[in-house]
Enzyme design. Structure first.
Site, short mmCIF file in Angstrom:
data_model
loop_
_atom_site.label_atom_id
_atom_site.label_comp_id
_atom_site.label_asym_id
_atom_site.label_seq_id
_atom_site.Cartn_x
_atom_site.Cartn_y
_atom_site.Cartn_z
N GLU A 280 0.81 -1.21 0.00
CA GLU A 280 0.00 0.00 0.00
C GLU A 280 0.85 1.26 0.00
O GLU A 280 0.42 2.30 -0.51
CB GLU A 280 -0.93 0.01 1.22
CG GLU A 280 -2.20 -0.80 1.02
CD GLU A 280 -3.27 -0.45 2.02
OE1 GLU A 280 -4.42 -0.85 1.78
OE2 GLU A 280 -2.99 0.20 3.05
N HIS A 301 10.12 -26.75 -1.71
CA HIS A 301 9.66 -27.97 -2.37
C HIS A 301 8.44 -27.72 -3.24
O HIS A 301 7.82 -28.66 -3.74
CB HIS A 301 9.38 -29.04 -1.31
CG HIS A 301 10.59 -29.41 -0.52
ND1 HIS A 301 11.41 -30.47 -0.84
CD2 HIS A 301 11.16 -28.81 0.56
CE1 HIS A 301 12.42 -30.53 0.01
NE2 HIS A 301 12.29 -29.54 0.88
N LYS A 414 -13.78 -0.01 -3.48
CA LYS A 414 -14.78 0.27 -2.45
C LYS A 414 -15.94 1.07 -3.04
O LYS A 414 -17.12 0.80 -2.76
CB LYS A 414 -14.15 1.05 -1.30
CG LYS A 414 -13.18 0.26 -0.45
CD LYS A 414 -12.66 1.11 0.70
CE LYS A 414 -11.70 0.35 1.57
NZ LYS A 414 -11.18 1.18 2.70
#
Length: 423
Positions: A280, A301, A414
């Site tokens: 951010e 792995h 938003k």
């Protein structure tokens, strides 16, 4: 104690780079320390050494109140409102170790109905309190979950529910602040000049620590120690600054992503906090390293092949944490012939061999490796690491020419969500 090693990144970040960047580094550091520049986001800079006696008294009072009436507290928040608190609990209380005498559970960080329905069912067998963390009170995820859990407490406890709820929010204004006052909830302030991702050392993180039985004053002491130590260092000697300069040069050379590599599972949630902090703060204006996480040796792995042999776009920052209370474990005797070389070795020694071997293999293959060693008591070490990375992140933002304290891109989704939901 935090130590930075740039030995395995010197092919890309040379002393000549450091010398040429000194004037830029001095300018960026002055920008960081200048209280008139982006003042709305810099309250965290002096926070560890400020006088918080009144805040601490309020935190202790509310913590005592909630733990007297409940054995589980649900902390509701998203982003910086929960990542920091979750990461400190993980570092102090590793897997299979009870969280003190009081359980802290996190909710509201996503919109899974299944997760929250199962949590509500789990709570039926416990005495419950609630902490909601939101500066505005209008962020969709925590708002929806808070009112779901608030209604649950009201159904169970009636008028007593209000005494089981604390709101950590804006000190003066906002939807949640007003709602808390109307309902009679206990409240704690989120400072106006500290953004969410920098807020873990405020009440946002300190109350969950207190509820879990963590000595949050030790956390603050660790952060204060780093601040005071680094305040007396020249830019050229400041480890946070040197880390930021190294990753800045690597970004300029075309590297696109940085993975924070941890070898200790109890530090994995801290890497999640780090990811938000850098994502951010620096990911804007079309620039910035992409922050990600790798947990070794597990991910060796699964992702080791990619790191070793794929496109060279990744920088690895190895965060090697040694916590003082960690028990020592030794590989026993009686191994089969092919594994006999492991007999009597401590797990710490195995981890060190793994770290050195991976750094050597990856750097030889063209993957720059920065190493950060951190050791000490869990609580104070957590505070040290928080302040170390906050300095590096904000300073690095100024190196890039960005504002490290805003997040304009977050608002886009938003706004779109609200438009769709209000149709």
């Amino acid at each position: 104690m935090i130590q930075l090693s740039l030995d395995q990144v010197r092919p890309w970040f040379t002393k000549d780079h450091e010398n040429r960047l000194q004037s830029l580094a001095q300018f960026a550091y002055r920008q960081l320390l200048d209280g008139q520049v982006d003042a709305f986001g810099k309250g965290w800079l002096s926070w560890p050494v400020d006088d918080h006696a009144e805040l601490y008294a309020d935190i202790d009072k509310i913590s005592d109140q909630l733990t007297k009436v409940s054995d589980v507290t649900v902390v509701i928040g998203i982003g910086g409102s929960y990542l920091g608190a979750r990461s400190v609990l993980s570092m102090v209380y590793p897997e299979f170790v009870d969280q003190g005498k009081h359980q802290v559970i996190f909710a509201g960080q996503q919109l899974s109905g299944t997760y929250h329905a199962h949590l509500l069912k789990y709570l039926d067998n416990h005495e419950v309190s609630l902490v909601v963390v939101s500066k505005s009170g209008t962020t969709l995820e925590p708002s929806a979950i808070f009112h779901t859990f608030r209604a649950y407490l009201e159904q169970r406890y009636g008028n007593e529910a209000a005494s089981r709820i604390c709101a950590i929010t804006d000190a003066q204004k906002g939807t949640l602040r007003q709602y808390a006052l109307e309902k009679g909830y206990a409240t704690l302030p989120i400072p106006d000049d500290i953004g969410g991702r920098y807020s873990v050392l405020s009440a946002v993180g300190l109350l969950p620590m207190a509820l879990a039985g963590i000595d949050y004053r030790q956390v603050m002491a660790g952060a204060a120690e780093v601040k005071q130590r680094y305040d007396n260092l020249d830019v050229a000697d400041n480890p946070s600054v040197q880390y930021a300069l190294a990753r800045h040069v690597l970004y300029q050379q075309g590297f696109a992503a940085e993975a924070l590599v941890t070898y200790e599972p109890r530090v994995a949630d801290f890497a999640g906090w780090w990811q938000q902090l850098f994502g951010e703060s620096q990911g804007k204006d079309g620039i910035g390293l992409f922050p990600t996480m790798l947990q070794f040796s597990t991910d060796l792995h699964s992702m080791g092949q990619y790191v070793q042999d794929a496109r060279k776009m990744l920088v690895e920052t190895v965060l090697d944490v040694e916590i003082a209370d960690a028990p020592e474990l030794v590989v026993p005797q009686g191994l089969d012939e092919k594994n006999a070389y492991l007999e009597g070795r401590t797990y710490d020694s195995l981890r060190e061999v793994a770290i050195e071997s991976v750094i050597k293999a990856h750097s030889d293959a063209g993957v720059p490796n920065i190493r950060i060693n951190a050791s000490g008591e869990a609580a104070s070490l957590y505070g040290e690491l928080v302040y170390f990375f906050e300095i590096a992140c904000a300073f690095g933002g100024y190196l890039l020419g960005t504002n490290p304290f805003d997040q304009p891109g977050v608002e886009a989704y938003k706004t779109e969500m609200k438009v769709r939901l209000q149709k």
